[in-house]
Design a protein around this motif. Structure first.
Motif, PDB file in Angstrom:
ATOM      1  N   LYS A   2       0.849  -1.183   0.000  1.00  0.00           N
ATOM      2  CA  LYS A   2       0.000   0.000   0.000  1.00  0.00           C
ATOM      3  C   LYS A   2       0.889   1.239   0.000  1.00  0.00           C
ATOM      4  N   LEU A   3       0.487   2.221  -0.801  1.00  0.00           N
ATOM      5  CA  LEU A   3       1.248   3.455  -0.899  1.00  0.00           C
ATOM      6  C   LEU A   3       0.252   4.598  -1.073  1.00  0.00           C
TER       7      LEU A   3
ATOM      8  N   PRO B 106       2.574  -6.543 -17.521  1.00  0.00           N
ATOM      9  CA  PRO B 106       1.404  -7.181 -18.143  1.00  0.00           C
ATOM     10  C   PRO B 106       0.740  -8.241 -17.272  1.00  0.00           C
ATOM     11  N   ASP B 107       1.448  -8.740 -16.254  1.00  0.00           N
ATOM     12  CA  ASP B 107       0.831  -9.739 -15.378  1.00  0.00           C
ATOM     13  C   ASP B 107      -0.048  -9.110 -14.308  1.00  0.00           C
ATOM     14  N   HIS B 108      -0.128  -7.761 -14.294  1.00  0.00           N
ATOM     15  CA  HIS B 108      -0.957  -7.063 -13.317  1.00  0.00           C
ATOM     16  C   HIS B 108      -2.194  -6.471 -14.003  1.00  0.00           C
ATOM     17  N   SER B 109      -3.363  -6.728 -13.431  1.00  0.00           N
ATOM     18  CA  SER B 109      -4.565  -5.995 -13.822  1.00  0.00           C
ATOM     19  C   SER B 109      -4.558  -4.650 -13.096  1.00  0.00           C
TER      20      SER B 109
ATOM     21  N   TYR C  22      -4.304  -8.715   0.114  1.00  0.00           N
ATOM     22  CA  TYR C  22      -3.824  -9.836  -0.694  1.00  0.00           C
ATOM     23  C   TYR C  22      -2.357  -9.615  -1.032  1.00  0.00           C
ATOM     24  N   GLU C  23      -1.542 -10.628  -0.856  1.00  0.00           N
ATOM     25  CA  GLU C  23      -0.091 -10.461  -1.016  1.00  0.00           C
ATOM     26  C   GLU C  23       0.306 -10.157  -2.448  1.00  0.00           C
ATOM     27  N   ASN C  24      -0.509 -10.544  -3.429  1.00  0.00           N
ATOM     28  CA  ASN C  24      -0.190 -10.245  -4.823  1.00  0.00           C
ATOM     29  C   ASN C  24      -0.878  -8.985  -5.330  1.00  0.00           C
ATOM     30  N   GLY C  25      -1.539  -8.258  -4.432  1.00  0.00           N
ATOM     31  CA  GLY C  25      -2.238  -7.041  -4.812  1.00  0.00           C
ATOM     32  C   GLY C  25      -1.541  -5.797  -4.290  1.00  0.00           C
TER      33      GLY C  25
ATOM     34  N   ALA D  82      -7.870 -14.182  -8.936  1.00  0.00           N
ATOM     35  CA  ALA D  82      -7.802 -12.780  -9.350  1.00  0.00           C
ATOM     36  C   ALA D  82      -6.445 -12.415  -9.921  1.00  0.00           C
ATOM     37  N   GLY D  83      -5.403 -13.206  -9.617  1.00  0.00           N
ATOM     38  CA  GLY D  83      -4.065 -12.909 -10.106  1.00  0.00           C
ATOM     39  C   GLY D  83      -3.481 -11.683  -9.431  1.00  0.00           C
ATOM     40  N   LYS D  84      -2.505 -11.061 -10.097  1.00  0.00           N
ATOM     41  CA  LYS D  84      -1.881  -9.850  -9.557  1.00  0.00           C
ATOM     42  C   LYS D  84      -2.647  -8.628 -10.053  1.00  0.00           C
ATOM     43  N   TRP D  85      -2.696  -7.599  -9.224  1.00  0.00           N
ATOM     44  CA  TRP D  85      -3.430  -6.406  -9.618  1.00  0.00           C
ATOM     45  C   TRP D  85      -2.902  -5.167  -8.901  1.00  0.00           C
ATOM     46  N   LEU D  86      -3.182  -4.027  -9.514  1.00  0.00           N
ATOM     47  CA  LEU D  86      -2.947  -2.717  -8.905  1.00  0.00           C
ATOM     48  C   LEU D  86      -4.298  -2.030  -8.794  1.00  0.00           C
TER      49      LEU D  86
END
Length: 494
Positions: A28-29, A55-58, A134-137, A105-109
């Motif tokens: 978080k930022l 590209p691996d992040h939504s 979520y650790e990948n979010g 959900a995969g990785k996301w921003l």
């Protein structure tokens, strides 16, 4: 707290990339800075960079100017992600949160824009409980208040300062038609000081110069001539919205000069400003705006407002955003003209005439209009009339369709009160609103209230409608459902 004063906006953007994606030192930022300093623009640049380079992040964008805008954004997010809403949930936002916390959900921003109220982020009564963990979010907050930044991201805060003189000069050059205005260095630098190097204020000053062809020196004289009478007028209104009154005053002065210019040159644009003061300030669809009078084109009026940077078109869409302080300044301007109630009444009448019915074919359209209608209804508490009752009814039906039952009850109760006072008990529209209010009560587990109203509606419709009439059968069906929910099996069977 990792809180640095950067000398360039490119450096700020690079810091965001490094901490979120390269070093991955935080999930978080918060990006904090004065209103109008360009936080949303920097966040957009980060979003575009992430789409191109990660590209691996939504990438998801959620505005939180109010509960309504957050609700609308999460509803749309759930639809785009094909989230299956758990019918046992009272709140669909909970299903969206669980989906984002799942492996699927995969990785996301997630960019949470305009988080300017610490109460909104509360994990008990605000939207905080719906933000995924979520650790990948990754989550980036933009806010003007340091207290919100700390509450949202702890020590992971990046401050976005005003433009540097070099940045301001470059930005001003790009915004001006007549580049020779930059040659007068003394007045130019005085103007930047007057506007406290805020990008929004500089853009509006340039737009005004482009329209009037004034010199920078002459424009400065106009600003300073109106400062005491107009800025003092606005200062009290702005005191609750920012901790930086010196920046507020400079921006307000620029806006008020431009408001008067618009009023003199485009009556349609001025009317649009008044309407916009009554609705939400972001995600404004052009199709919702009032039409222009004969001889004037609403497109031209929109272009005028965009030219002053009061409206900002979102990409190539016919959707517009407005800066928060501009929105407040317009309301102050309307109040100064003693036209608040008239403007609110006009806005309600227009929305009541265009707000679509709650059928599936209209779903996308009414979801676009819904936050604005809710905003207009909330601001018009001082009066009641038929148009407001009709708008509340349509809004309530749409909220039921979106399973936002508590909000639906508020809207439909307002309709119920007005129609009960002005319409005969057998009137079709009165019975329809009572039926919908009972539906909302039932779905909100207020079963006794639902049964009481359904029994009343069924009693009236039995006396006035044939037994095979659809409206009568629908009310009887809903009454049976309410009886079942209340364990009144015999009554339900009957």
């Amino acid at each position: 707290m990792k809180n640095s004063r950067f000398t360039g906006r490119a450096t700020v953007l690079e810091e965001l990339r490094e901490r979120l994606f390269i070093r991955r030192e935080c999930r978080k930022l918060a990006l904090v800075g004065l209103g109008g300093v360009g936080k949303t623009q920097v966040a957009l640049e980060l979003a575009h960079w992430a789409k191109e380079n990660q590209p691996d992040h939504s990438v998801f964008w959620v505005p939180v100017m109010s509960d309504e805008s957050f609700e609308q954004a999460y509803t749309e997010l759930g639809r785009r992600l094909n989230v299956q809403i758990n019918k046992n949930d009272d709140d669909p936002k909970e299903s969206v949160r669980r989906h984002l916390e799942s492996e699927g959900a995969g990785k996301w921003l997630l960019i949470v824009d305009n988080a300017d109220d610490v109460k909104i982020l509360d994990r008990h009564g605000g939207i905080g409980k719906y933000l995924p963990q979520y650790e990948n979010g990754l989550i980036l907050f933009t806010t003007r208040l340091r207290s919100v930044a700390v509450a949202a991201a702890g020590s992971d805060v990046v401050e976005l300062p005003e433009m540097t003189p070099i940045e301001a000069t470059s930005f001003f050059r790009k915004s001006l038609i007549n580049k020779s205005l930059l040659d007068d260095k003394g007045p130019r630098d005085e103007l930047f000081e007057e506007l406290t190097y805020l990008p929004l204020a500089i853009a509006q000053a340039a737009a005004y110069l482009n329209l009037t062809q004034l010199s920078v020196k002459k424009y400065l004289e106009r600003l300073r001539r109106t400062e005491q009478s107009l800025v003092n007028l606005m200062s009290q209104e702005f005191s609750d919205d920012t901790r930086y009154p010196e920046c507020r005053n400079a921006v307000a002065t620029t806006w008020l000069v431009s408001f008067d210019q618009i009023r003199r040159t485009s009556g349609t644009a001025a009317k649009l400003l008044c309407f916009l003061s009554c609705v939400e300030r972001q995600d404004i669809p052009q199709s919702m705006l009032p039409g222009s009078p004969p001889g004037e084109d609403v497109e031209t009026a929109i272009d005028v407002l965009c030219g002053y940077a009061f409206l900002v078109r979102r990409g190539d869409d016919d959707i517009f955003n407005m800066h928060r302080l501009v929105h407040i300044a317009i309301r102050v301007w309307v109040r100064k003209q003693n036209a608040v109630e008239e403007m609110q009444s006009n806005a309600i009448q227009h929305l009541a005439s265009i707000f679509p019915r709650s059928n599936k074919a209209n779903r996308l359209l009414w979801r676009e209009y819904l936050p604005h209608a809710l905003c207009a209804l909330r601001k018009s508490k001082e009066y009641e009339d038929k148009e407001k009752s009709d708008l509340s009814y349509r809004v309530g039906c749409c909220l039921i369709a979106d399973r936002r039952f508590k909000e639906a009850i508020v809207a439909l109760e307002e309709t119920y009160r007005w129609r009960e006072g002005y319409l005969h008990e057998e009137d079709h529209s009165r019975l329809a609103s009572e039926h919908q209010l009972a539906r909302a009560y039932l779905d909100n587990r207020q079963i006794k209230e639902a049964i009481e109203i359904f029994e009343y509606v069924v009693g009236i419709r039995k006396k006035t409608l044939a037994e095979e009439d659809h409206a009568r059968l629908t009310s009887e069906h809903e009454l049976a459902r309410a009886y079942l929910n209340n364990q009144q099996i015999k009554e339900a069977i009957e």
